[in-house]
Design a protein around this motif. Structure first.
Motif, PDB file in Angstrom:
ATOM      1  N   PRO A   1       0.823  -1.227   0.000  1.00 30.90           N
ATOM      2  CA  PRO A   1       0.000   0.000   0.000  1.00 30.90           C
ATOM      3  C   PRO A   1       0.853   1.271   0.000  1.00 30.90           C
ATOM      4  O   PRO A   1       0.463   2.281  -0.581  1.00 30.90           O
ATOM      5  N   ALA A   2       2.029   1.209   0.629  1.00 30.89           N
ATOM      6  CA  ALA A   2       2.881   2.395   0.715  1.00 30.89           C
ATOM      7  C   ALA A   2       3.401   2.842  -0.636  1.00 30.89           C
ATOM      8  O   ALA A   2       3.787   4.009  -0.806  1.00 30.89           O
ATOM      9  N   LYS A   3       3.430   1.932  -1.622  1.00 36.07           N
ATOM     10  CA  LYS A   3       3.956   2.288  -2.946  1.00 36.07           C
ATOM     11  C   LYS A   3       2.909   2.925  -3.850  1.00 36.07           C
ATOM     12  O   LYS A   3       3.253   3.468  -4.907  1.00 36.07           O
ATOM     13  N   LEU A   4       1.646   2.869  -3.474  1.00 36.18           N
ATOM     14  CA  LEU A   4       0.586   3.388  -4.348  1.00 36.18           C
ATOM     15  C   LEU A   4       0.783   4.868  -4.690  1.00 36.18           C
ATOM     16  O   LEU A   4       0.700   5.236  -5.874  1.00 36.18           O
ATOM     17  N   PRO A   5       1.070   5.759  -3.727  1.00 33.04           N
ATOM     18  CA  PRO A   5       1.265   7.173  -4.089  1.00 33.04           C
ATOM     19  C   PRO A   5       2.457   7.387  -5.014  1.00 33.04           C
ATOM     20  O   PRO A   5       2.402   8.232  -5.917  1.00 33.04           O
ATOM     21  N   MET A   6       3.541   6.634  -4.812  1.00 29.01           N
ATOM     22  CA  MET A   6       4.732   6.777  -5.658  1.00 29.01           C
ATOM     23  C   MET A   6       4.418   6.380  -7.104  1.00 29.01           C
ATOM     24  O   MET A   6       4.829   7.060  -8.051  1.00 29.01           O
ATOM     25  N   LEU A   7       3.680   5.292  -7.276  1.00 22.34           N
ATOM     26  CA  LEU A   7       3.317   4.872  -8.633  1.00 22.34           C
ATOM     27  C   LEU A   7       2.402   5.911  -9.281  1.00 22.34           C
ATOM     28  O   LEU A   7       2.575   6.264 -10.452  1.00 22.34           O
ATOM     29  N   ARG A   8       1.454   6.407  -8.504  1.00 22.07           N
ATOM     30  CA  ARG A   8       0.512   7.404  -9.047  1.00 22.07           C
ATOM     31  C   ARG A   8       1.249   8.668  -9.482  1.00 22.07           C
ATOM     32  O   ARG A   8       0.945   9.253 -10.527  1.00 22.07           O
ATOM     33  N   SER A   9       2.250   9.069  -8.697  1.00 24.14           N
ATOM     34  CA  SER A   9       2.989  10.292  -9.030  1.00 24.14           C
ATOM     35  C   SER A   9       3.835  10.118 -10.288  1.00 24.14           C
ATOM     36  O   SER A   9       4.216  11.103 -10.925  1.00 24.14           O
ATOM     37  N   ALA A  10       4.116   8.872 -10.668  1.00 25.24           N
ATOM     38  CA  ALA A  10       4.877   8.608 -11.887  1.00 25.24           C
ATOM     39  C   ALA A  10       3.979   8.485 -13.111  1.00 25.24           C
ATOM     40  O   ALA A  10       4.464   8.192 -14.214  1.00 25.24           O
ATOM     41  N   GLY A  11       2.681   8.701 -12.929  1.00 26.32           N
ATOM     42  CA  GLY A  11       1.750   8.612 -14.050  1.00 26.32           C
ATOM     43  C   GLY A  11       1.174   7.234 -14.270  1.00 26.32           C
ATOM     44  O   GLY A  11       0.542   6.968 -15.293  1.00 26.32           O
ATOM     45  N   ILE A  12       1.383   6.351 -13.298  1.00 28.37           N
ATOM     46  CA  ILE A  12       0.884   4.973 -13.368  1.00 28.37           C
ATOM     47  C   ILE A  12      -0.463   4.882 -12.655  1.00 28.37           C
ATOM     48  O   ILE A  12      -0.673   5.511 -11.614  1.00 28.37           O
ATOM     49  N   ASP A  13      -1.365   4.108 -13.218  1.00 32.27           N
ATOM     50  CA  ASP A  13      -2.648   3.826 -12.577  1.00 32.27           C
ATOM     51  C   ASP A  13      -2.423   2.615 -11.661  1.00 32.27           C
ATOM     52  O   ASP A  13      -2.329   1.486 -12.144  1.00 32.27           O
ATOM     53  N   PRO A  14      -2.288   2.817 -10.337  1.00 36.46           N
ATOM     54  CA  PRO A  14      -1.839   1.727  -9.466  1.00 36.46           C
ATOM     55  C   PRO A  14      -2.975   0.881  -8.899  1.00 36.46           C
ATOM     56  O   PRO A  14      -4.077   1.372  -8.637  1.00 36.46           O
ATOM     57  N   PHE A  15      -2.655  -0.400  -8.691  1.00 34.93           N
ATOM     58  CA  PHE A  15      -3.603  -1.344  -8.104  1.00 34.93           C
ATOM     59  C   PHE A  15      -2.882  -2.161  -7.035  1.00 34.93           C
ATOM     60  O   PHE A  15      -1.741  -2.570  -7.237  1.00 34.93           O
TER      61      PHE A  15
END
Length: 278
Positions: A38-52
């Motif tokens: 769960p902690a990686k979700l914001p980092m992925l989102r900030s890179a333009g990735i749609d995270p799941f």
């Protein structure tokens, strides 16, 4: 830049998946990617990735992949968790879940990141037509999952990767300071992260790509020469190998180069370690 409307979902967004996602986004693809943290979700989102958030474990119900699998292409880029005692069972559950769900999804192409560990050490060259006879538990698991995915009613491409090197996986520390290391004269089979990403782009871009491709640098220096040079370049204590080649294989990447015209960014492993050798 013209936006590419195609959606690609990456199951696994770690050492390989994250830089792969970044390169695909730069080309205009819409990228969905999974993480177990769960902690990686914001980092992925900030890179333009749609995270799941996706986890496969016998301790929890199957994850809901209905939104995640709304895509054109799925790339499975997660390795089995070897340090986890349930890693093999969880990996098998992942494959079985996908085998059940993919036929009814919009996914038309599956790219599975496998391993050259599915080939035995037969003291010979291994190409894509060589028998699948894994020696290790992880190799047997990868071969099993390859079979599962190959039976799916969609386009399946399997990339068998050699040993991985690159940022965060510098090889000098693998054997630094160790003595009496066996198989010192055996050829190495390695591939740089950039070439793995390049090969994935290559099969995505070529409509004729199909089946199995080995992804391995086309040079195979002896283990003692490569790892001694690697330790030297990183300022580490040099390893000492026994000058023998008791069990080995050379992974051929000819199909990737000849049929898809892939040009390796780092064809010479020794020149990658020390560019002054070139």
């Amino acid at each position: 830049m013209e936006t590419n409307k195609e959606t690609i979902c990456l199951l696994g967004c770690g050492w390989l998946g994250f830089p792969l996602a970044v390169t695909l986004i730069s080309r205009g693809f819409h990228i969905k990617a999974s993480t177990t943290s769960p902690a990686k979700l914001p980092m992925l989102r900030s890179a333009g990735i749609d995270p799941f958030l996706v986890q496969f474990t016998s301790l929890k119900p199957d994850p809901d992949l209905s939104q995640f699998l709304k895509a054109d292409t799925l790339i499975v880029s997660i390795p089995p968790a070897r340090k986890n005692t349930d890693g093999a069972d969880n990996y098998r559950k992942m494959a079985e879940t996908l085998r059940r769900l993919l036929p009814d999804s919009s996914i038309s192409t599956l790219i599975f990141i496998s391993s050259t560990s599915v080939y035995a050490d037969t003291n010979s060259v291994a190409d894509e037509s060589s028998p699948v006879m894994p020696d290790s538990a992880s190799g047997k698991l990868m071969a099993e999952v390859e079979m599962m995915f190959s039976s799916l009613p969609l386009k399946v491409i399997i990339l068998r990767l050699a040993g991985l090197i690159g940022p965060g996986r510098m090889p000098g520390r693998f054997f630094a300071g160790k003595s009496n290391l066996p198989n010192g004269a055996a050829p190495v089979n390695l591939v740089h992260l950039d070439d793995v990403i390049g090969a994935i782009h290559c099969v995505l871009d070529d409509p004729g790509a199909s089946g199995v491709y080995n992804v391995c640098a086309p040079t195979h220096p002896p283990k003692h020469e490569f790892y001694t040079e690697a330790a030297k370049q990183e300022g580490l204590e040099l390893p000492h190998f026994i000058p023998e080649a008791s069990g080995w294989k050379i992974i051929s990447c000819d199909r990737l180069q000849n049929e898809l015209n892939y040009k390796f960014k780092f064809p010479s492993l020794l020149e990658w370690l020390n560019p002054r050798r070139g």
